[in-house]
Design a protein around this motif. Structure first.
Motif, PDB file in Angstrom:
ATOM      1  N   ILE A  15     -34.091 -21.293  25.516  1.00  0.00           N
ATOM      2  CA  ILE A  15     -34.249 -19.954  24.943  1.00  0.00           C
ATOM      3  C   ILE A  15     -35.074 -19.123  25.917  1.00  0.00           C
ATOM      4  O   ILE A  15     -36.129 -19.565  26.386  1.00  0.00           O
ATOM      5  CB  ILE A  15     -34.944 -20.037  23.568  1.00  0.00           C
ATOM      6  CG1 ILE A  15     -34.050 -20.827  22.595  1.00  0.00           C
ATOM      7  CG2 ILE A  15     -35.234 -18.637  23.022  1.00  0.00           C
ATOM      8  CD1 ILE A  15     -34.715 -21.164  21.293  1.00  0.00           C
ATOM      9  N   SER A  29     -26.501 -21.076  22.100  1.00  0.00           N
ATOM     10  CA  SER A  29     -27.090 -22.216  21.398  1.00  0.00           C
ATOM     11  C   SER A  29     -26.031 -22.789  20.474  1.00  0.00           C
ATOM     12  O   SER A  29     -25.437 -22.044  19.688  1.00  0.00           O
ATOM     13  CB  SER A  29     -28.317 -21.765  20.599  1.00  0.00           C
ATOM     14  OG  SER A  29     -28.846 -22.839  19.864  1.00  0.00           O
ATOM     15  N   ILE A  36     -32.500 -12.953  21.415  1.00  0.00           N
ATOM     16  CA  ILE A  36     -33.921 -12.951  21.051  1.00  0.00           C
ATOM     17  C   ILE A  36     -34.393 -11.524  21.261  1.00  0.00           C
ATOM     18  O   ILE A  36     -34.077 -10.892  22.278  1.00  0.00           O
ATOM     19  CB  ILE A  36     -34.741 -13.974  21.880  1.00  0.00           C
ATOM     20  CG1 ILE A  36     -36.198 -13.995  21.422  1.00  0.00           C
ATOM     21  CG2 ILE A  36     -34.623 -13.720  23.366  1.00  0.00           C
ATOM     22  CD1 ILE A  36     -37.015 -15.152  22.006  1.00  0.00           C
ATOM     23  N   GLN A  42     -35.100 -14.996  16.935  1.00  0.00           N
ATOM     24  CA  GLN A  42     -33.910 -15.587  17.546  1.00  0.00           C
ATOM     25  C   GLN A  42     -32.834 -15.634  16.479  1.00  0.00           C
ATOM     26  O   GLN A  42     -33.053 -16.149  15.388  1.00  0.00           O
ATOM     27  CB  GLN A  42     -34.209 -17.001  18.030  1.00  0.00           C
ATOM     28  CG  GLN A  42     -35.337 -17.058  19.013  1.00  0.00           C
ATOM     29  CD  GLN A  42     -35.835 -18.471  19.191  1.00  0.00           C
ATOM     30  OE1 GLN A  42     -35.122 -19.428  18.959  1.00  0.00           O
ATOM     31  NE2 GLN A  42     -37.086 -18.595  19.593  1.00  0.00           N
TER      32      GLN A  42
END
Length: 178
Positions: A15, A29, A36, A42
């Motif tokens: 991240i 992801s 973000i 996030q």
């Protein structure tokens, strides 16, 4: 695709750091696009949310959650729109569709919101004899902290429990749509 007509792809990875105010950083992801924001939130991109199949039933004459969705802390911004919709079987062969929308007007601890609700019921599995109710509460303002997670819920209740009525949520679709 970028301005040079180059394809941009993202692979799962770490991240990224929290970006500067007014910016977001994109990352992948679980094979899904995410971002973000400057507040450190996030979240998946709009359109990457999935349907859920809660199967919960309401048989009471008091308000109960038929479907719900959590608006994450710090996600809301003025103009953001959130949607929750439930498709249900209601007593025997009846059907019910309910949609609730929350519109963020201002943000912060005393953030303000407006809402709208649409409900469609049918006495059978088909469209014959449908009833539609809509409430666009554009004049009413709700105060809720946008820096904390908030639950957007579609609640229902039966007018009476005589005859053992029931409504069962078959699928819920919820998320930020704007």
């Amino acid at each position: 695709m970028d301005l040079l007509n180059e394809i941009i792809s993202m692979g799962n990875g770490p991240i990224p750091n929290v970006p500067a105010s007014g910016f977001v950083s994109l990352f992948a992801s679980g094979g899904q696009p995410n971002y973000i924001n400057a507040a450190g939130l996030q979240m998946g991109l709009v359109g990457s949310q999935n349907a859920t199949f809660p199967g919960n039933s309401v048989v009471a004459a008091t308000l109960q959650n038929l479907g719900s969705f959590t608006i994450p802390a710090n996600d809301a911004e003025a103009g953001a729109v959130y949607l929750g919709a439930a498709f249900c079987a209601a007593g025997g062969t009846g059907r019910f569709y309910g949609r609730v929308r929350a519109y963020c007007v201002t943000t912060g601890v005393s953030g303000t919101w407006k809402t709208s609700l649409l409900a469609i019921t049918t006495p059978t599995a088909g469209p014959a004899g449908s009833y539609v109710a809509e409430d666009n509460s554009s004049g009413s303002v709700i105060t809720a902290d946008t820096t904390a997670s908030q639950v957007l819920a579609l609640k229902v209740a039966w007018g009476t429990t005589t005859g053992s009525p029931g409504i069962t949520n078959r699928v819920t679709i919820a998320g930020r749509i704007a």
